[in-house]
Design a protein around this motif. Sequence first.
Motif, PDB file in Angstrom:
ATOM      1  N   ALA A  10       8.475 -11.422   8.361  1.00 31.98           N
ATOM      2  CA  ALA A  10       7.633 -10.644   7.445  1.00 31.98           C
ATOM      3  C   ALA A  10       8.457  -9.571   6.743  1.00 31.98           C
ATOM      4  N   ARG A  11       9.357  -8.895   7.510  1.00 33.07           N
ATOM      5  CA  ARG A  11      10.231  -7.884   6.902  1.00 33.07           C
ATOM      6  C   ARG A  11      11.111  -8.514   5.833  1.00 33.07           C
ATOM      7  N   ARG A  12      11.621  -9.718   6.123  1.00 34.69           N
ATOM      8  CA  ARG A  12      12.477 -10.408   5.157  1.00 34.69           C
ATOM      9  C   ARG A  12      11.668 -10.809   3.912  1.00 34.69           C
ATOM     10  N   SER A  13      10.460 -11.277   4.118  1.00 36.47           N
ATOM     11  CA  SER A  13       9.616 -11.682   2.988  1.00 36.47           C
ATOM     12  C   SER A  13       9.242 -10.488   2.122  1.00 36.47           C
ATOM     13  N   ILE A  14       8.985  -9.347   2.758  1.00 35.34           N
ATOM     14  CA  ILE A  14       8.664  -8.134   2.001  1.00 35.34           C
ATOM     15  C   ILE A  14       9.824  -7.759   1.088  1.00 35.34           C
ATOM     16  N   LYS A  15      11.032  -7.927   1.583  1.00 35.89           N
ATOM     17  CA  LYS A  15      12.219  -7.615   0.791  1.00 35.89           C
ATOM     18  C   LYS A  15      12.401  -8.624  -0.338  1.00 35.89           C
ATOM     19  N   ASP A  16      12.210  -9.913  -0.029  1.00 35.67           N
ATOM     20  CA  ASP A  16      12.426 -10.958  -1.030  1.00 35.67           C
ATOM     21  C   ASP A  16      11.323 -10.992  -2.082  1.00 35.67           C
ATOM     22  N   TYR A  17      10.104 -10.637  -1.706  1.00 40.50           N
ATOM     23  CA  TYR A  17       8.963 -10.715  -2.625  1.00 40.50           C
ATOM     24  C   TYR A  17       8.320  -9.344  -2.783  1.00 40.50           C
ATOM     25  N   LEU A  18       9.170  -8.363  -3.077  1.00 39.91           N
ATOM     26  CA  LEU A  18       8.714  -6.980  -3.188  1.00 39.91           C
ATOM     27  C   LEU A  18       7.685  -6.807  -4.314  1.00 39.91           C
ATOM     28  N   ILE A  19       7.914  -7.479  -5.432  1.00 43.78           N
ATOM     29  CA  ILE A  19       6.977  -7.354  -6.559  1.00 43.78           C
ATOM     30  C   ILE A  19       5.600  -7.879  -6.165  1.00 43.78           C
ATOM     31  N   TYR A  20       5.567  -8.974  -5.413  1.00 43.82           N
ATOM     32  CA  TYR A  20       4.304  -9.528  -4.929  1.00 43.82           C
ATOM     33  C   TYR A  20       3.605  -8.516  -4.019  1.00 43.82           C
ATOM     34  N   LEU A  21       4.362  -7.889  -3.132  1.00 42.11           N
ATOM     35  CA  LEU A  21       3.792  -6.887  -2.224  1.00 42.11           C
ATOM     36  C   LEU A  21       3.245  -5.689  -3.009  1.00 42.11           C
ATOM     37  N   ILE A  22       4.013  -5.254  -4.015  1.00 43.84           N
ATOM     38  CA  ILE A  22       3.576  -4.112  -4.828  1.00 43.84           C
ATOM     39  C   ILE A  22       2.276  -4.454  -5.561  1.00 43.84           C
ATOM     40  N   THR A  23       2.210  -5.680  -6.110  1.00 44.03           N
ATOM     41  CA  THR A  23       1.006  -6.098  -6.823  1.00 44.03           C
ATOM     42  C   THR A  23      -0.198  -6.150  -5.889  1.00 44.03           C
ATOM     43  N   MET A  24      -0.026  -6.723  -4.707  1.00 47.56           N
ATOM     44  CA  MET A  24      -1.127  -6.799  -3.748  1.00 47.56           C
ATOM     45  C   MET A  24      -1.554  -5.400  -3.297  1.00 47.56           C
ATOM     46  N   SER A  25      -0.586  -4.508  -3.155  1.00 43.63           N
ATOM     47  CA  SER A  25      -0.915  -3.116  -2.808  1.00 43.63           C
ATOM     48  C   SER A  25      -1.709  -2.467  -3.940  1.00 43.63           C
ATOM     49  N   GLY A  26      -1.276  -2.760  -5.190  1.00 44.43           N
ATOM     50  CA  GLY A  26      -1.991  -2.220  -6.346  1.00 44.43           C
ATOM     51  C   GLY A  26      -3.412  -2.740  -6.431  1.00 44.43           C
ATOM     52  N   ILE A  27      -3.598  -4.042  -6.147  1.00 42.56           N
ATOM     53  CA  ILE A  27      -4.941  -4.631  -6.163  1.00 42.56           C
ATOM     54  C   ILE A  27      -5.806  -4.001  -5.074  1.00 42.56           C
ATOM     55  N   ALA A  28      -5.227  -3.821  -3.883  1.00 37.34           N
ATOM     56  CA  ALA A  28      -5.961  -3.179  -2.785  1.00 37.34           C
ATOM     57  C   ALA A  28      -6.339  -1.741  -3.163  1.00 37.34           C
ATOM     58  N   ALA A  29      -5.404  -1.050  -3.843  1.00 36.04           N
ATOM     59  CA  ALA A  29      -5.674   0.327  -4.271  1.00 36.04           C
ATOM     60  C   ALA A  29      -6.830   0.367  -5.268  1.00 36.04           C
ATOM     61  N   LEU A  30      -6.811  -0.556  -6.239  1.00 39.05           N
ATOM     62  CA  LEU A  30      -7.894  -0.606  -7.226  1.00 39.05           C
ATOM     63  C   LEU A  30      -9.224  -0.945  -6.565  1.00 39.05           C
ATOM     64  N   LEU A 105       1.585 -18.215   9.013  1.00 40.10           N
ATOM     65  CA  LEU A 105       0.349 -17.555   8.615  1.00 40.10           C
ATOM     66  C   LEU A 105       0.299 -16.113   9.118  1.00 40.10           C
ATOM     67  N   THR A 106       0.865 -15.882  10.298  1.00 37.09           N
ATOM     68  CA  THR A 106       0.935 -14.514  10.828  1.00 37.09           C
ATOM     69  C   THR A 106       1.811 -13.640   9.942  1.00 37.09           C
ATOM     70  N   GLU A 107       2.927 -14.200   9.454  1.00 39.71           N
ATOM     71  CA  GLU A 107       3.805 -13.453   8.538  1.00 39.71           C
ATOM     72  C   GLU A 107       3.029 -13.005   7.305  1.00 39.71           C
ATOM     73  N   ASN A 108       2.276 -13.945   6.712  1.00 39.93           N
ATOM     74  CA  ASN A 108       1.520 -13.618   5.501  1.00 39.93           C
ATOM     75  C   ASN A 108       0.421 -12.604   5.784  1.00 39.93           C
ATOM     76  N   LEU A 109      -0.193 -12.720   6.950  1.00 39.92           N
ATOM     77  CA  LEU A 109      -1.237 -11.773   7.313  1.00 39.92           C
ATOM     78  C   LEU A 109      -0.650 -10.377   7.522  1.00 39.92           C
ATOM     79  N   ILE A 110       0.539 -10.318   8.120  1.00 41.58           N
ATOM     80  CA  ILE A 110       1.220  -9.022   8.311  1.00 41.58           C
ATOM     81  C   ILE A 110       1.513  -8.391   6.950  1.00 41.58           C
ATOM     82  N   MET A 111       1.994  -9.214   6.002  1.00 39.32           N
ATOM     83  CA  MET A 111       2.243  -8.708   4.649  1.00 39.32           C
ATOM     84  C   MET A 111       0.946  -8.197   4.017  1.00 39.32           C
ATOM     85  N   GLY A 112      -0.154  -8.936   4.259  1.00 43.93           N
ATOM     86  CA  GLY A 112      -1.442  -8.519   3.715  1.00 43.93           C
ATOM     87  C   GLY A 112      -1.908  -7.197   4.291  1.00 43.93           C
TER      88      GLY A 112
END
Length: 720
Positions: A10-30, A105-112
Motif C-alpha cells: 500500500a505504501r508503494r502504491s501510494i507513492k506510485d499513484y500519488l495523483i490518484y490518492l490526491i484525487t480520492m482525498s479531494g473527492i472525500a473532502a468535497l 483488495l486489502t491494499e486498495n482498502l488501506i489506500m481508501g
Amino acid sequence: MLTKLSLRNARRSIKDYLIYLITMSGIAALMFAFDAMICSKDIGQMCENASIMAVMIGLATVFIIIIVSWLIHYMVRFMLERRSKEFGTYLILGMDQKKVATLYLTENLIMGVFAFLIGVIVGFFLEQGLLVLFYQLFSKEYQLHVEFSFVGLMVSFVCFFACYLKTLRKSKKMFSQMTISDFMRMEKENEQIKTGRDKLLQILFPIGILLLAGAYVGVRKLPFSFGTILGCLALAVAGIYCFYCGLASLLFCCLDRKGKGTYKKQNLFIWRQLSSKLHTMRFTMGTISLLLCVALMGGSIAMMFAKYQEKAVANVLPFDVIMYHEDIDYTFEEERKIVASDTSIAEELLYRIYRTEDQTMIHYLALHNDAFGGEYTDANGQLDLAGFEQNNWAYYDYDTYMLESDYNELRNLLGLTPITLGEDEYALQVKPRVETYLDDEIRSNVIALGAHKLTLSKVYTEDFSQNGHNGADFVIVVPDEVKEELTPYYRLYAAKLVAEPSEQLKEKLDQYRSEATGQMTEDEYMEKLQLLMESGASAEEIEEFENRKQLLVFAGISMKATGSDQIISLAGDILLQKADRKETMFAVASIIFPLVYIGLVFLCIALTILAVQQLSDSGKYRFRYDVLRKLGMSERQIESVVGKQLLLYYMIPALFAVIISSGISILAGNAFVKFTGAEGNGFYYFGLSLLLFFGVYVIYFLATYVGFVKNVRANTILTS
C-alpha cells in the motif's frame, strides 16, 4: 505476514499513484464538506427549506458515486494489469489464490482509508469556506467556529466506501477466475494493438462529427421536449465514442502512409506514442471527454445562476415591502397593521396603476421580446393577435400607466433622484433587458391622452419591481395633469422599513390574505379533500371540488400578469425583500453548489485517469527514452519530447470537450439571459467556467510532466 505485506505494498502504491490518492482525498473532502454543510445547524437555522439543498446535494452525490465507482474500478483494474506478474509470482511461490486476492483488495482498502482520513481533515476546513460563501450569498457575515458534523461524517463514509466495496467485490470475483498464465499474460495483452480494421474504422471519424453536428442542430432547431433532449443526448454520446474510435484508426493510417513531416525531428516518436495510446484507450478517452463536457457545462450553468442572484433578484425586490390588490379602492389597512406590529415603518405609499384602452406597448413587446421565442409571430413576421390574446400570460390586457408624483415617491423610497417631465412628455420605466428591444419605432411613439400628445422623454431601467406590481416588464410614467384621462387598474402599497422584519412576517401576511379571500393552503385543501372522500360524497362532488382547486388553493398570486421572466420568476401579491430574497437565493444556491460539486469531481476524475496513464507509462517504457539518449538526444531534448507528447495527450480530450460544451453552454447562456434578465451572455459565462477549468487542468498537467520527467531521469541514474 499478509497484513505486513499489504501495508508495504500500500505504501508503494501510494507513492506510485500519488495523483490518484490526491484525487480520492479531494473527492472525500468535497463529500464531507457538502454533507457536513447541509447537516449544519447554521444552515438549518438560516433557511427553513434547507431540505431542498439536501435533496439537490443528494442527487449530485448519486451521480458522483457512479462516476467514482467507475474511477475506482478503472484504477483497480489498471493497477492489477501493471502488477499482474507480481501476483502470478505469488501464486507460483505457493500462495493461495484467495490470499492473493485478499492481499490486493486489502491494499486498495488501506489506500481508501488513508484517502478518506486526509479528505475528512481537508473537508473540515473546506466546509468552513463553503459556509462563508453561502453566507455571502445572503449578504451576511459568517463567524468561523468549530462544529464537527458526525452525521455528515457518517453519510460521507457510507457514500465513499460504498464505491470501494462495490468495486472490490467485483475484483475479488475476477481474481478467483484467473490462473497463473492469465496473470503472466495480462500486461502483454493490453499492449497488443490490432490494426487490420483501421482502414475501415476511419469512417467513424466523420460519422462522429456528423452525429455531434446533428445533436447541436437538434438542440437549436427542434421543439423543446423531454424526447428531444434524450434524442440529442444519445446522438452526442454516440458521436463522441465514434469520434475517438475513428481518430485512433485515422492516426494509424496517416502514419502508415508516411506523409510529409512524419520523420521530421521527433514527430514519428511523438505521434506513434499518441496513436498507440488512443488506440488502447479509445473508449476511456470518450468517457473522459464526456466527463470534461459535463464539468464545463455544469460550471457555466453555475456561473449563470451566480450572476442571476447578483443582479436580477435585486431588480424584482428593490422595496422592503410591496403589495398588490385588484380592488382599486383597497386600503391594505390590516396588512399595514400586521407590518407595523412586527417592525417600524419609515415611509410608505398607497397608490394606483392606471390604464387606457391602448395596447401599443404590450403588442410591440409581444412581437419583439425574445423571451417569447416568436410564439406570437405569424408567418409574415407580424403579431398573431388572436394567439396573443388567447395565450398571453406575461402582460396585462392594456398598457399600464403611473403618475409622475407616485413614480417620484417610489424613487424616493429607493433613494433615487426624482425625474421631471414636461407637460407633453412621458417616461418609460422598464427592466434592463427589455430596453434592448426598444427600437426607434417604439421610442418615437406618441401617446394621445385627451388633448395631450405625449412624446418619450427618457427610458429608465433602475430596479423597480416590475413582475406584475409596477407594471409587467414596463410602466409608462405620465404627468399628473392627465390623470383624468386614465382609468384606475389596480392598487399597490409600498413601504420602507426602519429595521429588518422577523422571519414570521411573510407567513402572517400570507395567512391573513388567504383567510380574507376564503382560500386555503395546499395542506388544508388536501385535508378537506380527504374528509370529503371519507364522508361518502359522490364522484361528481369530488370531481367538482378537484376542478375548483386553482380557485380554492392560495398560491399568493392573483395579479393578471407577472412579466416575461422565465426559468426563475419571482412574483406574488405580497413581496417582502428579506423573506423572498432569502427564499430565492437559497433556491439559486441549491443549484449552484451541487453543480460546482459535480463539476469539480468529474474534472478531477478525468484528469486523474489521464495523469495516471502517462505516469505509469513513464516507468513502464523507460527503455524507449533510453533509446532516444543512445541516438544522441540530450536530456533537454527528451524533456521537450515529453512536454509535446503530454501536451497532445491532454489537449485532444480538452479541446474536444471545449468545442462540444461551448456550443451548448453559449446557447444555454444566451437563453438564460433572455428569459431571466441576468447580465452578461453565454460566451461570458462559458469563459468564466473555462478559466476555472483551465486552472485545474494546468495543475494536473504540470504535476504529470514533473512526475514523468522525474521517472525518466531516474532511469538515467539507474543505468549509469
